[in-house]
Design a protein around this motif. Structure first.
Motif, PDB file in Angstrom:
ATOM      1  N   ARG A  77     -22.273 -33.228   6.531  1.00 32.10           N
ATOM      2  CA  ARG A  77     -23.373 -34.190   6.450  1.00 32.10           C
ATOM      3  C   ARG A  77     -23.083 -35.277   5.428  1.00 32.10           C
ATOM      4  NH1 ARG A  77     -27.869 -31.835   3.115  1.00 32.10           N
ATOM      5  NH2 ARG A  77     -26.254 -32.404   1.608  1.00 32.10           N
ATOM      6  N   ASP A  78     -22.593 -34.889   4.251  1.00 27.73           N
ATOM      7  CA  ASP A  78     -22.291 -35.868   3.205  1.00 27.73           C
ATOM      8  C   ASP A  78     -21.170 -36.810   3.638  1.00 27.73           C
ATOM      9  OD1 ASP A  78     -24.217 -34.663   1.667  1.00 27.73           O
ATOM     10  OD2 ASP A  78     -22.804 -33.446   0.505  1.00 27.73           O
ATOM     11  N   ASP A  79     -20.178 -36.266   4.346  1.00 28.67           N
ATOM     12  CA  ASP A  79     -19.086 -37.120   4.830  1.00 28.67           C
ATOM     13  C   ASP A  79     -19.604 -38.158   5.818  1.00 28.67           C
ATOM     14  OD1 ASP A  79     -17.286 -35.798   3.268  1.00 28.67           O
ATOM     15  OD2 ASP A  79     -16.476 -34.542   4.870  1.00 28.67           O
ATOM     16  N   ARG A  80     -20.536 -37.738   6.669  1.00 37.46           N
ATOM     17  CA  ARG A  80     -21.089 -38.679   7.650  1.00 37.46           C
ATOM     18  C   ARG A  80     -21.921 -39.758   6.978  1.00 37.46           C
ATOM     19  NH1 ARG A  80     -22.941 -34.278  12.288  1.00 37.46           N
ATOM     20  NH2 ARG A  80     -20.842 -33.934  13.159  1.00 37.46           N
ATOM     21  N   ILE A  81     -22.645 -39.375   5.913  1.00 40.38           N
ATOM     22  CA  ILE A  81     -23.431 -40.368   5.177  1.00 40.38           C
ATOM     23  C   ILE A  81     -22.509 -41.386   4.514  1.00 40.38           C
ATOM     24  CG2 ILE A  81     -24.961 -40.702   3.198  1.00 40.38           C
ATOM     25  CD1 ILE A  81     -26.270 -38.050   3.876  1.00 40.38           C
ATOM     26  N   ASP A  82     -21.415 -40.902   3.916  1.00 40.35           N
ATOM     27  CA  ASP A  82     -20.456 -41.815   3.291  1.00 40.35           C
ATOM     28  C   ASP A  82     -19.821 -42.731   4.327  1.00 40.35           C
ATOM     29  OD1 ASP A  82     -20.985 -40.674   0.852  1.00 40.35           O
ATOM     30  OD2 ASP A  82     -19.286 -39.293   0.926  1.00 40.35           O
ATOM     31  N   LEU A  83     -19.505 -42.166   5.498  1.00 43.12           N
ATOM     32  CA  LEU A  83     -18.883 -42.963   6.548  1.00 43.12           C
ATOM     33  C   LEU A  83     -19.840 -44.017   7.080  1.00 43.12           C
ATOM     34  CD1 LEU A  83     -16.425 -43.383   8.386  1.00 43.12           C
ATOM     35  CD2 LEU A  83     -17.417 -41.715   9.959  1.00 43.12           C
ATOM     36  N   LYS A  84     -21.132 -43.671   7.130  1.00 46.00           N
ATOM     37  CA  LYS A  84     -22.128 -44.603   7.645  1.00 46.00           C
ATOM     38  C   LYS A  84     -22.203 -45.864   6.798  1.00 46.00           C
ATOM     39  CE  LYS A  84     -27.025 -44.851   8.932  1.00 46.00           C
ATOM     40  NZ  LYS A  84     -28.311 -44.115   8.972  1.00 46.00           N
ATOM     41  N   ASN A  85     -21.928 -45.743   5.506  1.00 44.73           N
ATOM     42  CA  ASN A  85     -22.000 -46.897   4.618  1.00 44.73           C
ATOM     43  C   ASN A  85     -20.845 -47.874   4.830  1.00 44.73           C
ATOM     44  OD1 ASN A  85     -24.310 -45.830   3.398  1.00 44.73           O
ATOM     45  ND2 ASN A  85     -23.122 -44.677   1.898  1.00 44.73           N
ATOM     46  N   TYR A  86     -19.786 -47.419   5.506  1.00 39.51           N
ATOM     47  CA  TYR A  86     -18.613 -48.275   5.694  1.00 39.51           C
ATOM     48  C   TYR A  86     -18.214 -48.395   7.162  1.00 39.51           C
ATOM     49  CZ  TYR A  86     -18.212 -47.271   0.702  1.00 39.51           C
ATOM     50  OH  TYR A  86     -18.469 -47.132  -0.630  1.00 39.51           O
ATOM     51  N   ASP A  87     -19.105 -48.003   8.073  1.00 39.81           N
ATOM     52  CA  ASP A  87     -18.721 -47.970   9.475  1.00 39.81           C
ATOM     53  C   ASP A  87     -18.457 -49.359  10.043  1.00 39.81           C
ATOM     54  OD1 ASP A  87     -21.318 -48.673   9.228  1.00 39.81           O
ATOM     55  OD2 ASP A  87     -22.122 -47.226  10.649  1.00 39.81           O
ATOM     56  N   VAL A  88     -19.189 -50.386   9.574  1.00 36.73           N
ATOM     57  CA  VAL A  88     -18.948 -51.745  10.061  1.00 36.73           C
ATOM     58  C   VAL A  88     -17.563 -52.216   9.635  1.00 36.73           C
ATOM     59  CG1 VAL A  88     -19.697 -54.144   9.950  1.00 36.73           C
ATOM     60  CG2 VAL A  88     -21.396 -52.315  10.080  1.00 36.73           C
ATOM     61  N   ASP A  89     -17.201 -51.941   8.387  1.00 37.95           N
ATOM     62  CA  ASP A  89     -15.865 -52.319   7.920  1.00 37.95           C
ATOM     63  C   ASP A  89     -14.783 -51.602   8.720  1.00 37.95           C
ATOM     64  OD1 ASP A  89     -17.017 -53.915   5.976  1.00 37.95           O
ATOM     65  OD2 ASP A  89     -17.035 -52.311   4.489  1.00 37.95           O
ATOM     66  N   LEU A  90     -15.049 -50.353   9.078  1.00 36.36           N
ATOM     67  CA  LEU A  90     -14.061 -49.586   9.832  1.00 36.36           C
ATOM     68  C   LEU A  90     -13.875 -50.136  11.244  1.00 36.36           C
ATOM     69  CD1 LEU A  90     -14.997 -45.942   8.762  1.00 36.36           C
ATOM     70  CD2 LEU A  90     -13.002 -47.255   8.062  1.00 36.36           C
ATOM     71  N   ILE A  91     -14.981 -50.526  11.890  1.00 37.73           N
ATOM     72  CA  ILE A  91     -14.849 -51.033  13.257  1.00 37.73           C
ATOM     73  C   ILE A  91     -14.197 -52.411  13.259  1.00 37.73           C
ATOM     74  CG2 ILE A  91     -17.119 -52.168  13.421  1.00 37.73           C
ATOM     75  CD1 ILE A  91     -17.282 -51.063  16.278  1.00 37.73           C
ATOM     76  N   VAL A  92     -14.478 -53.230  12.242  1.00 38.35           N
ATOM     77  CA  VAL A  92     -13.807 -54.531  12.142  1.00 38.35           C
ATOM     78  C   VAL A  92     -12.311 -54.330  11.902  1.00 38.35           C
ATOM     79  CG1 VAL A  92     -13.595 -56.625  10.754  1.00 38.35           C
ATOM     80  CG2 VAL A  92     -15.862 -55.764  11.370  1.00 38.35           C
ATOM     81  N   GLU A  93     -11.982 -53.363  11.070  1.00 39.11           N
ATOM     82  CA  GLU A  93     -10.570 -53.055  10.827  1.00 39.11           C
ATOM     83  C   GLU A  93      -9.883 -52.590  12.108  1.00 39.11           C
ATOM     84  OE1 GLU A  93      -7.909 -49.937   8.118  1.00 39.11           O
ATOM     85  OE2 GLU A  93     -10.031 -50.288   7.656  1.00 39.11           O
ATOM     86  N   GLU A  94     -10.600 -51.783  12.902  1.00 36.04           N
ATOM     87  CA  GLU A  94     -10.045 -51.313  14.175  1.00 36.04           C
ATOM     88  C   GLU A  94      -9.838 -52.476  15.136  1.00 36.04           C
ATOM     89  OE1 GLU A  94      -8.713 -48.629  17.100  1.00 36.04           O
ATOM     90  OE2 GLU A  94      -9.065 -48.332  14.958  1.00 36.04           O
TER      91      GLU A  94
END
Length: 204
Positions: A123-140
């Motif tokens: 759960r904590d990993d998903r919360i951390d990922l949610k804060n940077y998901d836009v940056d991750l998709i732009v990077e992809e």
């Protein structure tokens, strides 16, 4: 001076009566145990000696099968964290992760952590990922564009820098639209994701 106490020390917690039959009954975790050990420093140096030891447990000890429930055992090693995270990334359910790891050390009682601990970590990993998901998709998308110049994407942010609109199309999508552009379907979903955003698919 330092003093270590038994985890059962202190007054027993008051158990509140169930409310409308919905409140779960809490077990008593304090027994007023007097077991303790006291250490003192020698002449303000880094050397410590045992000063006082009180051997008096007024409660039954934890059985071997329940040792894994003690707070000291509710931890995950760094190696296990990496393995759990890797399995979570490929959508392996936590129940299957726990079942797999419980067989490795010789049984669930020797696992070193509980299923709840793994759930909390995921759960904590998903919360951390949610804060940077836009940056991750732009990077992809940038990676896809560097591999194929025909890949296209564009995004719009609001005044606070949050993602507002996002559009992308890979070369296959673009080619399909060129070939079958005379017949286009448009389908949307709404409030079916964690962002409550509209997701629209154009298909030629």
């Amino acid at each position: 001076m330092k003093r270590l106490l038994c985890s059962k020390q202190g007054s027993p917690s008051l158990i509140l009566p169930p409310t409308n039959g919905n409140r779960r009954k809490n077990g008593v975790s304090r027994y007023g145990c007097l077991e303790s050990i006291k250490f003192k420093r020698i002449n303000r140096s880094d050397n410590w000696v045992t000063d006082t030891v009180i051997f008096y447990h007024n409660h039954p000890f934890t059985t071997p099968s329940k040792i894994r429930y003690l707070p000291i055992n509710r931890s995950i090693s760094q190696t296990s964290k990496l393995l759990f995270s890797s399995l979570a990334e490929v959508n392996v359910p936590v129940s299957q992760q726990a079942a797999y790891f419980s067989n490795q050390p010789g049984g669930v009682q020797n696992m070193g952590c509980m299923k709840m601990v793994i759930n909390n970590m995921v759960r904590d990993d998903r919360i951390d990922l949610k804060n940077y998901d836009v940056d991750l998709i732009v990077e992809e998308f940038e990676m896809n564009k560097s591999e194929n110049e025909e890949f296209f994407y564009d995004l719009v942010k609001d005044d606070e820098g949050r993602l507002k609109h996002l559009f992308w199309a890979d070369p296959t999508m673009i080619e399909n639209y060129k070939l079958f552009g005379n017949s286009v379907t448009f389908d949307t979903t709404y409030k079916t994701n964690v962002y409550s955003m509209v997701f629209g698919i154009f298909c030629g």
